[in-house]
Design a protein around this motif. Structure first.
Motif, PDB file in Angstrom:
ATOM      1  N   ALA A  51       1.346 -13.557 -43.537  1.00  0.00           N
ATOM      2  CA  ALA A  51       2.000 -14.828 -43.885  1.00  0.00           C
ATOM      3  C   ALA A  51       3.064 -15.220 -42.863  1.00  0.00           C
ATOM      4  CB  ALA A  51       2.632 -14.728 -45.270  1.00  0.00           C
ATOM      5  N   CYS A  52       3.550 -14.246 -42.092  1.00  0.00           N
ATOM      6  CA  CYS A  52       4.639 -14.507 -41.135  1.00  0.00           C
ATOM      7  C   CYS A  52       4.128 -15.261 -39.907  1.00  0.00           C
ATOM      8  CB  CYS A  52       5.275 -13.187 -40.711  1.00  0.00           C
ATOM      9  SG  CYS A  52       6.643 -13.366 -39.533  1.00  0.00           S
ATOM     10  N   THR A  53       4.862 -16.312 -39.508  1.00  0.00           N
ATOM     11  CA  THR A  53       4.467 -17.121 -38.343  1.00  0.00           C
ATOM     12  C   THR A  53       5.432 -16.972 -37.169  1.00  0.00           C
ATOM     13  OG1 THR A  53       5.658 -19.061 -39.192  1.00  0.00           O
ATOM     14  CG2 THR A  53       3.332 -18.826 -39.823  1.00  0.00           C
ATOM     15  N   HIS A  54       6.300 -15.974 -37.197  1.00  0.00           N
ATOM     16  CA  HIS A  54       7.242 -15.681 -36.097  1.00  0.00           C
ATOM     17  C   HIS A  54       8.278 -16.785 -35.884  1.00  0.00           C
ATOM     18  CE1 HIS A  54       3.851 -13.070 -34.468  1.00  0.00           C
ATOM     19  NE2 HIS A  54       3.152 -14.072 -34.949  1.00  0.00           N
ATOM     20  N   ARG A  93      16.535  -6.874 -33.671  1.00  0.00           N
ATOM     21  CA  ARG A  93      16.063  -5.791 -34.532  1.00  0.00           C
ATOM     22  C   ARG A  93      16.908  -5.641 -35.803  1.00  0.00           C
ATOM     23  NH1 ARG A  93      16.519  -1.391 -29.929  1.00  0.00           N
ATOM     24  NH2 ARG A  93      18.432  -2.645 -29.746  1.00  0.00           N
ATOM     25  N   ASP A  94      18.041  -6.316 -35.844  1.00  0.00           N
ATOM     26  CA  ASP A  94      18.883  -6.327 -37.037  1.00  0.00           C
ATOM     27  C   ASP A  94      18.794  -7.661 -37.766  1.00  0.00           C
ATOM     28  OD1 ASP A  94      20.098  -3.709 -37.162  1.00  0.00           O
ATOM     29  OD2 ASP A  94      21.095  -4.221 -35.294  1.00  0.00           O
ATOM     30  N   GLY A  95      17.661  -8.316 -37.586  1.00  0.00           N
ATOM     31  CA  GLY A  95      17.337  -9.527 -38.328  1.00  0.00           C
ATOM     32  C   GLY A  95      15.968  -9.360 -38.968  1.00  0.00           C
ATOM     33  N   PRO A  96      15.592 -10.232 -39.889  1.00  0.00           N
ATOM     34  CA  PRO A  96      14.320 -10.076 -40.599  1.00  0.00           C
ATOM     35  C   PRO A  96      13.099 -10.070 -39.676  1.00  0.00           C
ATOM     36  CG  PRO A  96      15.722 -11.697 -41.676  1.00  0.00           C
ATOM     37  CD  PRO A  96      16.372 -11.370 -40.375  1.00  0.00           C
ATOM     38  N   ARG A  97      13.065 -10.981 -38.717  1.00  0.00           N
ATOM     39  CA  ARG A  97      11.887 -11.039 -37.842  1.00  0.00           C
ATOM     40  C   ARG A  97      11.735  -9.759 -37.048  1.00  0.00           C
ATOM     41  NH1 ARG A  97      11.482 -15.959 -33.677  1.00  0.00           N
ATOM     42  NH2 ARG A  97      13.396 -14.958 -32.932  1.00  0.00           N
ATOM     43  N   GLY A  98      12.832  -9.235 -36.521  1.00  0.00           N
ATOM     44  CA  GLY A  98      12.761  -7.994 -35.755  1.00  0.00           C
ATOM     45  C   GLY A  98      12.358  -6.820 -36.612  1.00  0.00           C
ATOM     46  N   ARG A  99      12.886  -6.767 -37.832  1.00  0.00           N
ATOM     47  CA  ARG A  99      12.520  -5.661 -38.733  1.00  0.00           C
ATOM     48  C   ARG A  99      11.058  -5.755 -39.147  1.00  0.00           C
ATOM     49  NH1 ARG A  99      17.986  -6.946 -41.275  1.00  0.00           N
ATOM     50  NH2 ARG A  99      19.397  -5.390 -40.394  1.00  0.00           N
ATOM     51  N   CYS A 107      12.449 -19.003 -45.553  1.00  0.00           N
ATOM     52  CA  CYS A 107      11.151 -18.813 -44.891  1.00  0.00           C
ATOM     53  C   CYS A 107      10.172 -19.897 -45.333  1.00  0.00           C
ATOM     54  CB  CYS A 107      10.588 -17.438 -45.227  1.00  0.00           C
ATOM     55  SG  CYS A 107       8.947 -17.153 -44.506  1.00  0.00           S
ATOM     56  N   PRO A 108       9.687 -20.741 -44.405  1.00  0.00           N
ATOM     57  CA  PRO A 108       8.750 -21.810 -44.796  1.00  0.00           C
ATOM     58  C   PRO A 108       7.369 -21.277 -45.171  1.00  0.00           C
ATOM     59  CG  PRO A 108       9.005 -21.762 -42.407  1.00  0.00           C
ATOM     60  CD  PRO A 108       9.997 -20.782 -42.963  1.00  0.00           C
ATOM     61  N   SER A 109       7.086 -20.014 -44.824  1.00  0.00           N
ATOM     62  CA  SER A 109       5.770 -19.441 -45.097  1.00  0.00           C
ATOM     63  C   SER A 109       5.742 -18.567 -46.340  1.00  0.00           C
ATOM     64  CB  SER A 109       5.302 -18.619 -43.885  1.00  0.00           C
ATOM     65  OG  SER A 109       5.298 -19.397 -42.710  1.00  0.00           O
TER      66      SER A 109
END
Length: 418
Positions: A24-27, A45-51, A85-87
């Protein structure tokens, strides 16, 4: 997001669930704008996308390291990222899977292992925690010098508020007591019971119910969390069969867990149906009161200024609804403006113990926002937030339900005057 999960995980329950969430993630990175740790550290790496990428790498066979573990540990699981998160990426569920996988492969230092063991086997059990808490209160006067921070973390003892006399009202609701709240802030549920009694609702706290399971869930012991959920369902079910209208949640951190019992036990044939029903019945106290006629409570606020900290769990957990501000305004309080109200205070369950540096930084920022318009009192809707903020606040910090009873109001005035 394209995935290539390794064979050993692809057909497992965790593997299928993680794959569904990852795809579901679109980066897009919208999540980073609301992530408290990314705002402080500025590290992807300390944000949701990085994790998410770190967890994806582990699922695809890359060996995790202590650094991987550290970045996942720094996550508050505040779920603010999910609201932006829009997705519709269900990040919290993925984070639980990722932490578990990493902890299976990366051994923690002995001190961390012991601390986590103590949290799971002491804090999560009301009677054990009560003993430790009582010893802490006895030792409070002797906690000086380097031990002063421990003294500050202990909540002050206040006179106990009596529960209302049992009534024969036909309306019945349950209340979740949990593990920490009955010991550290026992008056919270007593005030809730007294207010609801005035509205014709009898509040019952089954003695065999206990920890909601969130503590174990976020410390990579998910099956242990499921056992807590089953025990609570067993404690509540006889009352549900008698017609209990709701399971009232006065600590939103617990509420976020209980509203997901249906998801947690979806594959348990003995509990799936009951768990789904419990999740349906779980309601935050403010949601219950917002559906009642509160005019009988009167204008008890008298224009006193209140800074409200909405807990992350009440803002972001999909099963909970926040009506605290409107109820306090209706009761005659003046709500001050709090900037960045969406950001976490740093409590986050055991986070303030396991990640004290980040937790204290977030608390400092939060208190600055809460204090900006010089309120008479700070209120919140979760015991963890209350205790964490109270340890460093310069003004009273209370559960908001206390402000709906005149005697609690007088107590707050006395503390403020002191």
């Amino acid at each position: 997001m394209q995935t290539s999960i390794i064979d050993a995980l692809r057909d497992t329950e965790d593997g299928r669930e993680a794959d569904r969430i990852l795809r579901a993630c679109t980066h897009c990175g919208f999540c980073t704008a609301t992530c408290p740790t990314y705002q402080v550290l500025g590290d992807e790496r300390d944000g949701p996308r990085g994790r998410i990428y770190l967890i994806k790498q582990v699922l695809e066979g890359e060996t995790p390291t202590e650094k991987t573990q550290q970045h996942l540990d720094r996550c508050l699981t505040c779920r603010a990222c999910e609201t932006t998160c829009p997705s519709g990426v269900e990040y919290a569920k993925l984070a639980d899977i990722g932490r578990d996988l990493v902890d299976q492969q990366v051994e923690r230092p002995a001190r961390e292992r012991w601390l986590r063991w103590l949290l799971r086997h002491v804090v999560a059990y009301r009677r054990r925690f009560a003993i430790v808490h009582a010893l802490g209160q006895i030792a409070r006067p002797f906690l000086v010098g380097p031990l002063l921070p421990l003294r500050q973390k202990l909540p002050p003892q206040r006179p106990r508020v009596a529960w209302p006399q049992a009534s024969d009202t036909r309306r019945l609701m349950l209340v979740h007591e949990g593990c920490v709240q009955p010991v550290a802030t026992p008056n919270t549920n007593a005030h809730a019971a007294r207010i609801l009694a005035r509205l014709g609702i009898r509040l019952v706290a089954p003695s065999t119910a206990g920890c909601c399971g969130a503590l174990s869930q976020h410390l990579s012991h998910r099956e242990e969390a499921h056992d807590f959920a089953r025990a609570n369902i067993d404690a509540w079910w006889p009352y549900i069969e008698q017609g209990a209208e709701a399971i009232v949640i006065t600590a939103s951190g617990c509420g976020a867990s209980i509203t997901e019992y249906g998801y947690m036990l979806r594959n348990d044939p003995a509990y799936a149906e009951k768990a789904a029903r419990v999740s349906e019945l779980a309601r935050d106290l403010s949601d219950v009161l917002a559906s009642e006629d509160l005019s009988a409570l009167g204008d008890i606020g008298g224009g006193r200024r209140v800074a409200y900290h909405p807990p992350c769990t009440l803002q972001n957990a999909p099963g909970l609804h926040d009506h605290v501000a409107e109820i306090l305004a209706q009761a005659g309080y003046q709500l001050t403006h709090v900037s960045n109200a969406h950001l976490c205070c740093g409590s986050a369950g055991t986070y303030s113990i396991l990640q004290p540096e980040m937790a204290n930084r977030l608390r400092s920022d939060k208190l600055q926002s809460l204090d900006a318009e010089a309120p008479d009192v700070i209120v919140t809707a979760n015991v963890g937030c209350q205790l964490h903020l109270e340890a460093a606040a310069q003004r009273p910090v209370r559960h908001w339900i206390e402000l709906l009873e005149p005697e609690a109001l007088e107590s707050t005035r006395s503390v403020a005057a002191a």
